[in-house]
Design a protein around this motif. Structure first.
Motif, mmCIF file in Angstrom:
data_model
loop_
_atom_site.group_PDB
_atom_site.id
_atom_site.type_symbol
_atom_site.label_atom_id
_atom_site.label_comp_id
_atom_site.label_asym_id
_atom_site.label_seq_id
_atom_site.Cartn_x
_atom_site.Cartn_y
_atom_site.Cartn_z
ATOM 1 N N SER A 24 -41.542 -27.984 -53.230
ATOM 2 C CA SER A 24 -41.677 -29.131 -52.325
ATOM 3 C C SER A 24 -40.693 -30.245 -52.655
ATOM 4 C CB SER A 24 -43.108 -29.691 -52.394
ATOM 5 O OG SER A 24 -43.345 -30.241 -53.673
ATOM 6 N N GLY A 25 -40.166 -30.254 -53.881
ATOM 7 C CA GLY A 25 -39.272 -31.332 -54.300
ATOM 8 C C GLY A 25 -37.842 -30.857 -54.500
ATOM 9 N N LEU A 26 -37.633 -30.066 -55.550
ATOM 10 C CA LEU A 26 -36.254 -29.723 -55.919
ATOM 11 C C LEU A 26 -35.557 -28.832 -54.887
ATOM 12 C CD1 LEU A 26 -36.522 -29.154 -59.789
ATOM 13 C CD2 LEU A 26 -35.713 -31.172 -58.566
ATOM 14 N N HIS A 27 -36.281 -27.856 -54.355
ATOM 15 C CA HIS A 27 -35.610 -26.931 -53.434
ATOM 16 C C HIS A 27 -35.142 -27.632 -52.147
ATOM 17 C CE1 HIS A 27 -35.785 -22.918 -50.971
ATOM 18 N NE2 HIS A 27 -34.568 -23.343 -51.146
ATOM 19 N N PRO A 28 -35.991 -28.408 -51.486
ATOM 20 C CA PRO A 28 -35.487 -29.116 -50.291
ATOM 21 C C PRO A 28 -34.352 -30.098 -50.619
ATOM 22 C CG PRO A 28 -37.896 -29.131 -50.338
ATOM 23 C CD PRO A 28 -37.445 -28.590 -51.662
ATOM 24 N N THR A 29 -34.423 -30.727 -51.778
ATOM 25 C CA THR A 29 -33.345 -31.652 -52.159
ATOM 26 C C THR A 29 -32.058 -30.865 -52.395
ATOM 27 O OG1 THR A 29 -35.015 -33.025 -53.221
ATOM 28 C CG2 THR A 29 -32.734 -33.556 -53.714
ATOM 29 N N ALA A 30 -32.192 -29.708 -53.047
ATOM 30 C CA ALA A 30 -31.020 -28.846 -53.254
ATOM 31 C C ALA A 30 -30.433 -28.432 -51.903
ATOM 32 C CB ALA A 30 -31.425 -27.611 -54.062
ATOM 33 N N GLY A 31 -31.289 -28.191 -50.949
ATOM 34 C CA GLY A 31 -30.821 -27.808 -49.608
ATOM 35 C C GLY A 31 -29.976 -28.906 -48.971
ATOM 36 N N ARG A 32 -30.445 -30.153 -49.114
ATOM 37 C CA ARG A 32 -29.672 -31.277 -48.530
ATOM 38 C C ARG A 32 -28.384 -31.513 -49.312
ATOM 39 N NH1 ARG A 32 -34.713 -33.293 -48.552
ATOM 40 N NH2 ARG A 32 -34.294 -34.740 -50.256
ATOM 41 N N PHE A 33 -28.421 -31.242 -50.613
ATOM 42 C CA PHE A 33 -27.215 -31.402 -51.439
ATOM 43 C C PHE A 33 -26.152 -30.391 -50.984
ATOM 44 C CE2 PHE A 33 -25.161 -30.596 -55.758
ATOM 45 C CZ PHE A 33 -24.427 -31.765 -55.748
ATOM 46 N N ARG A 34 -26.597 -29.191 -50.711
ATOM 47 C CA ARG A 34 -25.646 -28.130 -50.319
ATOM 48 C C ARG A 34 -25.210 -28.295 -48.857
ATOM 49 N NH1 ARG A 34 -23.731 -23.726 -52.456
ATOM 50 N NH2 ARG A 34 -23.332 -21.813 -51.316
ATOM 51 N N PHE A 35 -26.193 -28.608 -48.021
ATOM 52 C CA PHE A 35 -25.925 -28.733 -46.579
ATOM 53 C C PHE A 35 -26.469 -30.085 -46.091
ATOM 54 C CE2 PHE A 35 -26.554 -24.035 -47.131
ATOM 55 C CZ PHE A 35 -25.262 -23.639 -46.817
ATOM 56 N N PRO A 36 -25.696 -31.182 -46.256
ATOM 57 C CA PRO A 36 -26.216 -32.500 -45.865
ATOM 58 C C PRO A 36 -26.666 -32.560 -44.402
ATOM 59 C CG PRO A 36 -24.195 -32.748 -47.133
ATOM 60 C CD PRO A 36 -24.374 -31.269 -46.895
ATOM 61 N N ARG A 37 -26.182 -31.651 -43.573
ATOM 62 C CA ARG A 37 -26.600 -31.659 -42.160
ATOM 63 C C ARG A 37 -28.101 -31.407 -42.030
ATOM 64 N NH1 ARG A 37 -24.093 -26.461 -42.458
ATOM 65 N NH2 ARG A 37 -25.663 -24.828 -42.212
ATOM 66 N N LEU A 38 -28.724 -30.854 -43.089
ATOM 67 C CA LEU A 38 -30.179 -30.660 -43.041
ATOM 68 C C LEU A 38 -30.902 -32.003 -43.071
ATOM 69 C CD1 LEU A 38 -30.567 -27.645 -45.525
ATOM 70 C CD2 LEU A 38 -30.639 -27.570 -43.021
ATOM 71 N N GLY A 39 -30.199 -33.039 -43.567
ATOM 72 C CA GLY A 39 -30.791 -34.377 -43.622
ATOM 73 C C GLY A 39 -30.490 -35.203 -42.400
ATOM 74 N N SER A 40 -29.356 -34.936 -41.766
ATOM 75 C CA SER A 40 -28.989 -35.653 -40.538
ATOM 76 C C SER A 40 -27.851 -34.898 -39.861
ATOM 77 C CB SER A 40 -28.521 -37.078 -40.863
ATOM 78 O OG SER A 40 -27.891 -37.642 -39.726
ATOM 79 N N ALA A 41 -27.919 -34.853 -38.544
ATOM 80 C CA ALA A 41 -26.847 -34.200 -37.781
ATOM 81 C C ALA A 41 -25.612 -35.101 -37.693
ATOM 82 C CB ALA A 41 -27.341 -33.841 -36.386
#
Ligand SMILES: N[C@@H](CCC(=O)N[C@@H](CS)C(=O)NCC(=O)O)C(=O)O
Length: 237
Positions: A103-120
């Motif tokens: 719930s914490g590290l994996h979603p953050t890792a996702g945004r780190f790798r693909f910032p578009r997951l945080g905003s288009a």
């Protein structure tokens, strides 16, 4: 007993794949080719409406969410010692770590790798990545302290180690400097050397090489999408 694992090479489905290898039971590995959109087909959404892997089929049961998938395997295959069996507090801490990873590290890792997951918005990418980097550094500092003077997270290897190894791979493979965390780096190397993990990484590399050969990978895909990190990458340098 019918067991099947829906899996994408380089994804968090690596963790239950390792668990099944540790259990040494026959199972049907079902690769999902996300670059051909197989995670969004009607057939796959009927298995996991979230369109994500892992999805584990245990007879009539479909189990999703990594921490729950590995607990279901730990219950089915107690002899594999997937979770720490010692004290009540070890068992609870193992669940707590895995819940935090998911719930914490994996979603953050996702945004780190693909910032578009945080905003288009392309203009938001640098800020999202910078914030994710700081959050990951704080998380990694906690894991570094937890590993101080220890080989594994608990007395013996457990699936928590495999999950932590996946997080390391995803984060350091996305550009976090791992040299700040020598204990966690050494833990990753120990995990990589474990035969069950090594077999899974081999399988990831074979599957991913097939995608490369087919020419279906997006041109902007960051490096280290599956398999092993190069030796330098492991140290984050
Ligand atoms: N919370 C879920 C996360 C599952 C997840 O995000 N899986 C990713 C791979 S790591 C996925 O299936 N991605 C497919 C895609 O949308 O590309 C879990 O713990 O299982």
């Amino acid at each position: 007993m019918a067991i099947a694992l829906y899996w994408i090479p380089g994804s968090c489905a690596r963790v239950p794949f390792v668990a099944l290898e540790e259990a040494g039971v026959p199972f049907d590995l079902r690769p999902i080719n996300r670059y051909r959109g197989e995670h969004e087909t009607e057939a796959y959404l009927a298995i996991n409406p979230k369109g994500k892997v892992p999805a584990l089929v245990l007879d009539d049961l479909v189990v999703t969410e990594v921490p729950v998938v590995v607990q279901s395997l730990a219950r089915r295959f107690p002899a594999a010692n997937l979770l720490p069996g010692g004290s009540e507090s070890d068992g609870i801490e193992a669940l707590s770590l895995m819940a935090w990873f998911a719930s914490g590290l994996h979603p953050t890792a996702g945004r780190f790798r693909f910032p578009r997951l945080g905003s288009a918005e392309a203009s938001a990418a640098a800020g999202i990545r910078a914030q994710a980097r700081e959050d990951l550094r704080k998380g990694f500092a906690i894991l570094e302290r937890r590993l101080e003077g220890r080989e594994w997270f608990f007395d013996d290897w457990s699936i928590v180690d495999a999950y932590a190894f996946y997080i390391w791979f995803r984060v350091v493979g996305s550009g976090l400097d791992g040299s700040e965390f020598p204990g966690y780096a050494a833990h990753a190397r120990r995990c990589e050397a474990r035969p069950s993990v090594s077999r899974v990484l081999d399988r990831e590399e074979v599957e991913f090489a097939r995608y490369e050969a087919e020419g279906i990978l997006p041109a902007d895909l960051p490096p280290h999408q599956a398999g092993r990190l190069p030796a330098r990458g492991k140290e984050g340098s």
